[in-house]
Design a protein around this motif. Structure first.
Motif, PDB file in Angstrom:
ATOM      1  N   VAL A 133       0.756  -1.418   0.136  1.00  0.00           N
ATOM      2  CA  VAL A 133       0.028  -0.119   0.109  1.00  0.00           C
ATOM      3  C   VAL A 133       0.909   1.244   0.105  1.00  0.00           C
ATOM      4  CG1 VAL A 133      -1.676   1.116   1.355  1.00  0.00           C
ATOM      5  CG2 VAL A 133      -1.998  -1.042   1.180  1.00  0.00           C
ATOM      6  N   MET A 134       1.806   1.313   0.674  1.00  0.00           N
ATOM      7  CA  MET A 134       2.848   2.271   0.951  1.00  0.00           C
ATOM      8  C   MET A 134       3.448   2.520  -0.400  1.00  0.00           C
ATOM      9  SD  MET A 134       4.212   2.552   4.863  1.00  0.00           S
ATOM     10  CE  MET A 134       4.859   1.021   4.924  1.00  0.00           C
ATOM     11  N   PHE A 135       3.863   1.599  -1.395  1.00  0.00           N
ATOM     12  CA  PHE A 135       4.504   1.562  -2.619  1.00  0.00           C
ATOM     13  C   PHE A 135       3.418   2.303  -3.503  1.00  0.00           C
ATOM     14  CE2 PHE A 135       7.653  -1.588  -1.584  1.00  0.00           C
ATOM     15  CZ  PHE A 135       8.839  -0.772  -1.705  1.00  0.00           C
ATOM     16  N   ILE A 136       2.302   1.949  -3.341  1.00  0.00           N
ATOM     17  CA  ILE A 136       1.428   2.574  -4.470  1.00  0.00           C
ATOM     18  C   ILE A 136       1.124   4.039  -3.945  1.00  0.00           C
ATOM     19  CG2 ILE A 136      -1.232   2.389  -5.004  1.00  0.00           C
ATOM     20  CD1 ILE A 136      -0.909  -0.473  -4.490  1.00  0.00           C
ATOM     21  N   LEU A 137       1.016   4.420  -2.679  1.00  0.00           N
ATOM     22  CA  LEU A 137       1.011   5.689  -2.277  1.00  0.00           C
ATOM     23  C   LEU A 137       2.095   6.629  -2.802  1.00  0.00           C
ATOM     24  CD1 LEU A 137      -0.742   5.572   1.320  1.00  0.00           C
ATOM     25  CD2 LEU A 137      -1.968   5.997  -0.766  1.00  0.00           C
ATOM     26  N   GLN A 138       3.324   6.038  -2.722  1.00  0.00           N
ATOM     27  CA  GLN A 138       4.369   6.581  -3.184  1.00  0.00           C
ATOM     28  C   GLN A 138       4.366   6.825  -4.724  1.00  0.00           C
ATOM     29  OE1 GLN A 138       8.029   4.245  -3.156  1.00  0.00           O
ATOM     30  NE2 GLN A 138       9.095   5.455  -4.653  1.00  0.00           N
ATOM     31  N   GLY A 139       3.733   5.885  -5.381  1.00  0.00           N
ATOM     32  CA  GLY A 139       3.826   6.135  -6.989  1.00  0.00           C
ATOM     33  C   GLY A 139       2.646   7.101  -7.218  1.00  0.00           C
TER      34      GLY A 139
END
Length: 217
Positions: A122-128
């Motif tokens: 989820v945090m990777f998606i938010l980063q993107g």
């Protein structure tokens, strides 16, 4: 979760995080070339932090933006989103290293490790998403001024820093999607049980007590 999928997701997220760090200080977020003769041709390029100019002789000068509050709102927002993207990516990398199944960090609590891996995705998606919004918003303002016939200021074009940001966003979202969509609470492996019929002590005693008796009694 397949360990290969975990490793691929971790690599994609890491590369996306590195590219955010490359895009943020890159000076070529927008560029403009002033054509003239061999001597007067110059190039102006800017990013979120400074404005630079160089001429055909190779001499260049840069100056940082003097005031944060005097900047346009989209530049301030892009700064905040890019910094947030780096922070989210840092936390996502740490969580992914702990949560992936092939890692020894975090002990043998597979359910907890699965939840940590899902949170990392989820945090990777938010980063993107943060990176994508930042560079797309910046690019929208460039194209809006460029195609506006009433705009009298310097017209810029999209620079390489934005393309790096877009690539970073795609990699981060892809890595996060791999972790999130494949997420399931890891179950500890069940102990091995040998094949065959298990007989209890009570069953054996009952069979021994009825042995040799008439079945019709």
């Amino acid at each position: 979760m397949d360990p290969i999928v975990e490793v691929v997701a971790l690599v994609l997220g890491f590369v996306g995080w590195v590219m955010v760090g490359v895009a943020l200080p890159n000076r070529y977020w927008r560029t403009s070339t002033v054509d003239g003769n061999v001597i007067t041709t110059s190039t102006i390029y800017e990013n979120l932090w400074m404005s630079c100019a160089t001429d055909s002789t190779g001499v260049h000068n840069c100056r940082e933006f003097p005031s944060l509050l005097a900047l346009s709102g989209y530049i301030q927002a892009s700064r905040a989103l890019m910094i947030m993207s780096i922070v989210l990516g840092s936390f996502a990398l740490v969580a992914a290293l702990i949560g992936i199944q092939c890692s020894k960090a975090g002990g043998e609590n597979y359910v907890l490790k699965g939840r940590i891996a899902g949170a990392a995705g989820v945090m990777f998606i938010l980063q993107g998403i943060c990176t994508l919004v930042s560079v797309s918003w910046y690019a929208f303002n460039i194209t809006q001024d460029f195609f506006n016939p009433l705009f009298v200021g310097t017209k810029y074009e999209i620079g390489e820093g934005l393309y790096i940001g877009w690539c970073s966003a795609v990699l981060a979202i892809a890595g996060g999607a791999c972790l999130t969509c494949s997420f399931q609470p890891f179950q500890a492996p069940l102990p091995y049980q040998s094949r065959g019929t298990a007989y209890s002590g009570a069953a054996r005693s009952a069979a021994a007590s009825t042995y040799g008796r008439n079945a019709y009694v």
